[in-house]
Structures are given as C-alpha cells and as structure tokens.
Design an enzyme around this catalytic site. Structure first.
Site, mmCIF file in Angstrom:
data_model
loop_
_atom_site.group_PDB
_atom_site.id
_atom_site.type_symbol
_atom_site.label_atom_id
_atom_site.label_comp_id
_atom_site.label_asym_id
_atom_site.label_seq_id
_atom_site.Cartn_x
_atom_site.Cartn_y
_atom_site.Cartn_z
ATOM 1 N N ALA A 145 42.445 88.222 -54.414
ATOM 2 C CA ALA A 145 42.079 87.326 -53.318
ATOM 3 C C ALA A 145 41.081 88.062 -52.445
ATOM 4 O O ALA A 145 41.420 88.594 -51.385
ATOM 5 C CB ALA A 145 43.328 86.946 -52.528
ATOM 6 N N ILE A 146 39.855 88.148 -52.925
ATOM 7 C CA ILE A 146 38.817 88.922 -52.235
ATOM 8 C C ILE A 146 37.936 87.956 -51.435
ATOM 9 O O ILE A 146 37.553 86.891 -51.937
ATOM 10 C CB ILE A 146 37.950 89.699 -53.262
ATOM 11 N N ASP B 213 42.208 81.058 -58.097
ATOM 12 C CA ASP B 213 41.803 79.695 -57.698
ATOM 13 C C ASP B 213 42.531 78.683 -58.581
ATOM 14 O O ASP B 213 41.924 77.789 -59.177
ATOM 15 C CB ASP B 213 40.276 79.543 -57.795
ATOM 16 N N GLU C 242 34.799 88.254 -68.682
ATOM 17 C CA GLU C 242 35.249 87.406 -69.796
ATOM 18 C C GLU C 242 34.550 87.783 -71.108
ATOM 19 O O GLU C 242 35.164 87.747 -72.181
ATOM 20 C CB GLU C 242 34.974 85.935 -69.449
ATOM 21 N N THR D 117 30.423 80.866 -75.975
ATOM 22 C CA THR D 117 29.474 81.532 -75.070
ATOM 23 C C THR D 117 29.733 83.046 -75.007
ATOM 24 O O THR D 117 29.808 83.646 -73.938
ATOM 25 C CB THR D 117 29.512 80.899 -73.659
ATOM 26 N N ASP E 19 41.655 72.501 -66.523
ATOM 27 C CA ASP E 19 40.960 71.977 -65.349
ATOM 28 C C ASP E 19 40.977 70.461 -65.476
ATOM 29 O O ASP E 19 40.528 69.922 -66.507
ATOM 30 C CB ASP E 19 39.517 72.515 -65.326
HETATM 31 C C1 4YA Z 1 35.388 78.045 -64.863
HETATM 32 O O1 4YA Z 1 33.908 76.486 -68.033
HETATM 33 C C2 4YA Z 1 35.238 77.355 -63.501
HETATM 34 O O2 4YA Z 1 34.098 77.846 -62.831
HETATM 35 C C3 4YA Z 1 35.122 75.865 -63.678
HETATM 36 O O3 4YA Z 1 35.135 75.243 -62.403
HETATM 37 C C4 4YA Z 1 36.289 75.329 -64.502
HETATM 38 O O4 4YA Z 1 37.509 75.467 -63.780
HETATM 39 C C5 4YA Z 1 36.397 76.089 -65.844
HETATM 40 O O5 4YA Z 1 36.469 77.500 -65.601
HETATM 41 C C6 4YA Z 1 37.585 75.676 -66.644
HETATM 42 O O6 4YA Z 1 31.238 79.348 -70.949
HETATM 43 C C7 4YA Z 1 35.513 70.607 -65.552
HETATM 44 C C8 4YA Z 1 34.646 71.820 -65.675
HETATM 45 C C9 4YA Z 1 34.557 72.320 -67.097
HETATM 46 C C10 4YA Z 1 33.763 73.601 -67.168
HETATM 47 C C11 4YA Z 1 33.812 74.149 -68.544
HETATM 48 C C12 4YA Z 1 33.101 75.493 -68.638
HETATM 49 C C13 4YA Z 1 33.218 77.671 -67.763
HETATM 50 O O7 4YA Z 1 33.001 78.338 -68.999
HETATM 51 C C14 4YA Z 1 32.356 79.583 -68.886
HETATM 52 C C15 4YA Z 1 32.130 80.155 -70.279
HETATM 53 C C16 4YA Z 1 33.187 80.528 -68.049
HETATM 54 O O8 4YA Z 1 34.425 80.762 -68.670
HETATM 55 C C17 4YA Z 1 33.427 79.918 -66.680
HETATM 56 O O9 4YA Z 1 34.286 80.769 -65.961
HETATM 57 C C18 4YA Z 1 34.068 78.545 -66.837
HETATM 58 O O10 4YA Z 1 34.147 77.923 -65.569
HETATM 59 N N1 UDP Z 2 37.326 86.441 -56.896
HETATM 60 C C1 UDP Z 2 37.638 86.749 -55.574
HETATM 61 N N2 UDP Z 2 36.682 86.653 -54.624
HETATM 62 C C2 UDP Z 2 35.407 86.293 -54.897
HETATM 63 C C3 UDP Z 2 35.087 85.963 -56.249
HETATM 64 C C4 UDP Z 2 36.080 86.040 -57.215
HETATM 65 O O1 UDP Z 2 38.779 87.077 -55.272
HETATM 66 O O2 UDP Z 2 34.592 86.233 -53.972
HETATM 67 C C5 UDP Z 2 38.375 86.589 -57.919
HETATM 68 C C6 UDP Z 2 39.390 85.459 -57.832
HETATM 69 O O3 UDP Z 2 40.652 85.964 -58.205
HETATM 70 C C7 UDP Z 2 38.868 84.473 -58.847
HETATM 71 C C8 UDP Z 2 38.344 85.408 -59.933
HETATM 72 O O4 UDP Z 2 37.792 86.521 -59.222
HETATM 73 O O5 UDP Z 2 39.853 83.583 -59.307
HETATM 74 C C9 UDP Z 2 37.275 84.814 -60.861
HETATM 75 O O6 UDP Z 2 36.270 84.146 -60.138
HETATM 76 P P1 UDP Z 2 36.173 82.543 -60.164
HETATM 77 O O7 UDP Z 2 37.527 81.960 -60.144
HETATM 78 O O8 UDP Z 2 35.214 82.118 -59.106
HETATM 79 O O9 UDP Z 2 35.522 82.301 -61.612
HETATM 80 P P2 UDP Z 2 35.572 80.906 -62.417
HETATM 81 O O10 UDP Z 2 36.982 80.666 -62.784
HETATM 82 O O11 UDP Z 2 35.051 79.832 -61.503
HETATM 83 O O12 UDP Z 2 34.686 81.192 -63.551
HETATM 84 MN MN MN Z 3 38.694 80.766 -61.490
#
Ligand code: 4YA
Ligand code: UDP
Ligand code: MN
Length: 371
Positions: free
Chosen positions: A137-138, A228, A318, A260, A341
């Site tokens: 939780a940054i 989140d 990732e 990806t 999601d």
């Molecule tokens: C993350 O996902 C979040 O940023 C998105 O908001 C969403 O929660 C997703 O995880 C599940 O290619 C309804 C949105 C569907 C988005 C599908 C794509 C993204 O895929 C990327 C890899 C990364 O894993 C991102 O973190 C991911 O987005």
């Molecule tokens: N995170 C955080 N502060 C930030 C950015 C990221 O604590 O300013 C941590 C948080 O735990 C978050 C994780 O890094 O859930 C991955 O980032 P995010 O959830 O934004 O990535 P996404 O799931 O949207 O790809």
């Molecule tokens: Mn996330």
C-alpha cells in the site's frame, strides 16, 4: 614330515605363514560381518529440494524450533476424527470437463468443484499452519487497504492462522481494524518510488528481504497479492503448494503468440515465441517461504541486470515472473476465479469470482500529485 613330502623347511615355513594370514583375514571378516550385520538403509529426505547453502539450513532449524515451541502437545495422535463425504470416483466422468484441471507436469489447476475444502481443511488444520498474506500500500494505494483487509477477514483462509503483512510508506494511514482470533496485522514501513512501475517491481526485492529476515520464521506459506483488490468469495488452503501462480484473467484462453510476454531478446525476461505454458498474473503468486525467496530473488536480480542495460520489461515484475515460471514450473496453478475483473463480465466456466479488482482511475491513483 616336511622332508617326507619333499619340501624344504623354508617352503614349509612360508606355507604356514600364508595359512596363518588367511585364517586371520577370514576371522576378521567374519567378526566384522557379525558385529555390523548387513542392514539396508534408506535415507528419507523431508523435501526433494536440496538445501543449497548454510543460510537456508539455519533458517530451517529456526523453523523447526518454532514448530516445537508452539506445539508442546506434538505427541502422536491415535484418535482420528470421522471423515464423512461421498466416495471419490476412480472411474467415471470428471467433475469438470470444460477446463483442464492438471498441467502436463502434473500440477493441479484449481477451479470450483475440483476440490473438497473439508478434506483440505482437515489436512492443513492438523499441521497448524500460519499463512502470510503480503500486499503493498504505497502512496495513494493505501486507500485500498481497508476493503482489502475487511474482505480478507470474511473470505481468506477462514479458520486458519493468518499474518497480514502490509508494506507501506504511510503506516499511519493503515486502518487498525478488529481482526478475528489467530489473525495479526504487521505493518512494514518501507520507502516509496516515484514511478508506479518501479513501486510494482520493487515488491520482488522487498518480499525477498523480508522473507529472509522475518517471514521464514513466522509463516509456513506466503501469498503475495495486489492491494487494489477485494475478496468476494472463498479463498482457502486449496491454493497452497510449494510454489503457485495464477492464470491471468485476460489470457487463459489465448494462444501463445498473443501472450504479452517480454519479446525483446535483450531482456532477461525474454521468452522465445515457441516457449511458455500460460500467461500468469503478477498480482497473485506464492508458496513456501523458501520457494518465494528463490522466486523473488531471481526476478529481482534479473530486473537489476536489465536496469543496468537500460531495459525494463514490458509488464514489469509480471514479465519476470512469467519468465521464472517457464523454467521453474509452479506446483499448483490458480484459475482466474482467483483474480478477476468485473470489467470482463462473466463466463459459464467461471463458477466463482473469489478475488476481484476494485475499479480505479489508473492515472489518478498512480500520479504523485495531491489529487
Ligand atoms: C490490470 O489486463 C489492471 O490494470 C486492469 O485494470 C485490470 O484489472 C486487469 O489487470 C485484470 O497484458 C477489464 C480490463 C481488462 C484488462 C485486461 C488486461 C492487463 O494485462 C496486462 C498484461 C497486465 O497484466 C496488466 O496489469 C493488466 O491490467
Ligand atoms: N502499488 C502501490 N502504489 C503505487 C503503485 C502500485 O502500492 O503507487 C502496488 C499495489 O499493491 C498494487 C500493485 O503495486 O496493487 C500493482 O500495481 P497496480 O495494481 O496499479 O497494477 P495493475 O493491477 O493495474 O496492473
Ligand atoms: Mn492491481
């Protein structure tokens, strides 16, 4: 007499000496074979993972000591509880025919109705395990902590011992919620980074450091997740294994070439087009402290090597996690029930949504301004 056989005294002497040596040698062998017997011995290893260095040996001793300290009644249990449930089918239709429930390397893939939680709870309860749940939780992401913890109290490892490990740069903003018995909140104060990508990536380094100094003494399994998120259905001991990953909700049905993965060969996260099994999500992995230590170390070190060359993998931590899993296969895999999601709607194969993304304004929550 020697003369009668035509032998010289000298030859006779030699024969007596040889005979004496033979008797002595056989006597010795006979004696030894009786003393030690011929016993076949088998070395039983507790783990097929050979301990690689002293550090790990020491950590293991600490852990064993902890188990004994906490469980003085660890005598053999001769009374067993009843185990009443329908007999598993050895022959017949499998419980799921719409998804694969086993990888080619025989790691189970966890979907609803492939497991009996009562059997699993019995097994893990007896071992009195402690599960560590890590989340970061940054900066502004601290706002997600309350819902995350509240829903974890309701759905995560109910009935088991849980340590929440919240890494934050804003310890005062972490809510002090009442927790159920056997559950503890550990707030770990850490530094922040300006770029959200770096915040995300540095999780590997921080988890690695705290696994070595803290988690290995305090937990039997670690579960490392995004914050989140909210729990919205059962997440229990069925997920636990030496090292596990989760199928990314957007790619479980996708072809290899649409994954990806990092595709630039200069990066240590590079995966060639003809390799890779699944696309794993960065937001949910775990395992034993030993395995999480190895995984996070490998990912962090690869990131640092790339950073020296000015490369950052396309999907940050990732990408490195996906690379690691190509060459260190997970021993269990979680279906997208464990990372969904609602923006992606619902699907017939998805019987449960256990851990859901909380909708966010990506740009706003990631920016360093006050808004
Ligand atoms: C993350 O996902 C979040 O940023 C998105 O908001 C969403 O929660 C997703 O995880 C599940 O290619 C309804 C949105 C569907 C988005 C599908 C794509 C993204 O895929 C990327 C890899 C990364 O894993 C991102 O973190 C991911 O987005
Ligand atoms: N995170 C955080 N502060 C930030 C950015 C990221 O604590 O300013 C941590 C948080 O735990 C978050 C994780 O890094 O859930 C991955 O980032 P995010 O959830 O934004 O990535 P996404 O799931 O949207 O790809
Ligand atoms: Mn996330």
């Amino acid at each position: 007499m020697a003369r009668e056989w035509g032998l010289s005294f000298r030859t006779f002497g030699y024969l007596v000496l040889v005979a004496f040596i033979m008797v002595f040698t056989f006597g010795l062998l006979w004696h030894n074979s009786h003393r030690f017997q011929w016993v076949s011995s088998v070395n039983i290893l507790c783990s097929n993972l050979q301990l690689q260095n002293n550090y790990e040996d020491i950590q293991k001793d600490i852990k064993i000591q902890r188990l004994f300290d906490e469980d003085p009644s660890s005598e053999v249990n001769v009374k067993f509880p009843r185990m009443v449930y329908p007999k598993p089918l050895a022959v017949g239709p499998p419980s799921r025919t719409d998804v694969i429930v086993m990888t080619p390397w025989f790691a189970p893939i966890i979907w609803e109705s492939t497991f009996s939680i009562n059997i699993l709870n019995e097994y893990f309860k007896e071992r009195n395990i402690i599960i560590g749940l890590t989340a970061f939780a940054i900066k502004k992401y601290v706002v997600f902590t309350e819902k995350f913890l509240k829903t974890a109290e309701e759905y995560f490892m109910v009935g088991h011992k849980v340590n929440y490990y919240i890494f934050t740069d804003r310890p005062k903003d972490v809510p002090n919620l009442p927790l159920k018995e056997g559950r503890k909140l550990h707030i770990i104060e850490v530094r922040n980074y300006a770029q959200w990508q770096e915040v995300s990536m540095r999780r590997m380094e921080m988890i690695n450091n705290y696994t070595k100094t803290k988690f290995i003494k305090e937990a039997d399994y670690l579960v490392c997740v995004d914050i989140d998120m909210q729990f919205s259905d059962h997440v229990g001991v069925e997920i636990l294994s030496d090292v596990f990953g989760t199928l990314h909700p957007a790619f479980f049905g996708a072809s290899r070439d649409s994954f990806t993965y990092e595709r630039r060969s200069e990066s240590l996260a590079y995966i060639p087009p003809d390799e890779g099994d699944f696309y794993y999500a960065g937001g949910f992995f775990g395992g034993t402290p030993q395995e999480v230590y190895r995984l996070t170390k490998a990912c962090h070190e690869a990131m640092m090597e790339d950073k020296k060359k000015g490369i950052e993998a396309v999907w940050h931590d990732e990408s490195y996690l996906n690379k690691y899993f190509v060459y260190h296969k997970p021993t269990k895999i979680l279906s997208p029930e464990y990372l969904w999601d609602n923006g992606m709607g619902s699907l017939p194969i998805l019987k449960k949504k256990r851990f859901l993304a909380v909708p966010k304004n990506h740009a706003a929550i990631r920016s360093n301004d006050r808004k």
